[in-house]
Design an enzyme around this catalytic site. Sequence first.
Site, PDB file in Angstrom:
ATOM      1  N   THR A   1     -18.626 -32.092 -23.015  1.00  0.00           N
ATOM      2  CA  THR A   1     -19.605 -33.059 -22.530  1.00  0.00           C
ATOM      3  C   THR A   1     -20.455 -33.558 -23.678  1.00  0.00           C
ATOM      4  OG1 THR A   1     -21.526 -31.632 -22.115  1.00  0.00           O
ATOM      5  CG2 THR A   1     -19.743 -31.558 -20.493  1.00  0.00           C
TER       6      THR A   1
ATOM      7  N   GLY B   1     -23.514 -33.189 -23.843  1.00  0.00           N
ATOM      8  CA  GLY B   1     -24.562 -32.201 -24.071  1.00  0.00           C
ATOM      9  C   GLY B   1     -24.080 -30.884 -24.632  1.00  0.00           C
TER      10      GLY B   1
ATOM     11  N   GLY C   1      -5.281 -26.975 -10.204  1.00  0.00           N
ATOM     12  CA  GLY C   1      -5.966 -28.098 -10.841  1.00  0.00           C
ATOM     13  C   GLY C   1      -6.716 -28.957  -9.842  1.00  0.00           C
ATOM     14  N   ASP C   2      -6.143 -29.141  -8.656  1.00  0.00           N
ATOM     15  CA  ASP C   2      -6.811 -29.917  -7.613  1.00  0.00           C
ATOM     16  C   ASP C   2      -8.081 -29.206  -7.156  1.00  0.00           C
ATOM     17  OD1 ASP C   2      -4.548 -31.535  -7.821  1.00  0.00           O
ATOM     18  OD2 ASP C   2      -3.516 -30.439  -6.225  1.00  0.00           O
TER      19      ASP C   2
END
Length: 295
Positions: free
Chosen positions: A216, A218, A237-238
């Site tokens: 990210t 951040g 993964g879903d």
Amino acid sequence: MRALTVTLNAALDVTYRVDALVPGDTHRVTEVAVRAGGKGVNVARMLCALGVPALATGLTGGAAGQVLREDLDRSGVPQAMFPIARETRRTVAVVTGSGEATLFAEPGPVVTPEEWSGFLRHYTELAATADVVVLSGSLPQGVPDDAYATLVRLAPVPVVLDADGRALSLGAAAGPAVITPNRGELTAASDVDDPLALGAAAALVSDGARGMTAHTAGGVWTAAPPEVVTGNPTGAGDAAVAALVAGWHLPWPRRLAEAVALSAAAVRAPLAGDFDRAFYDQHRADVTPRPVPED
């Protein structure tokens, strides 16, 4: 939080359970399950189970498409599938007694230019009512390689993109909020080390049983499952995508922990789109993200 999940290459999932899988041999199937599938459909199913309002859309056609829509209606998963002329594909998962899963995925129907244009109008109307859009899975034949890039640009809300190959690289360049590739998909899509170089604001990268890493603006965090988990990894993964959406307003380290925990709980469930709720509730607080120092 209202989610719209998009499955362009939806599937009717067939799961066979066998004692062992031996190439070239005859197998007696001990159990068969048939249900609506495709990655976005799985995400919608899990979001509904988590109490997050979700609407599943995508392209469906033929007898298999009808069965798919009926299964969603029967399961209580709201759907607004767009009809096409050709037959929805099937996927066959063969799961052995040890939990090892082998997946056979048909290529999917051919979508005409007129059908694609119609779906874009349909999608634009639905996306205007959502808080977040999830774009998941492969592209059917006839849909352009930059289909996900188009859908990202048309969405008036943040988009999570779960794709691979050119669909991933082109879609990520359109600037979704999050991409969710596994390590192999990321390597195939780019030769740079930073997944954010593809164009997304954030990336959740899966390393299978070793856990996940969140990249990210951040910072970067990594987290592993609370224990070694065996079972059917088809919907893991879903589950991670569903957890990201369900925890949309949480800080990234907590969203990462939720994604790892729900993914592990999905491996313990027999069918993609389900998760072991007891395991998830018991272990979600046990996942501890660690910051990754910058080079």
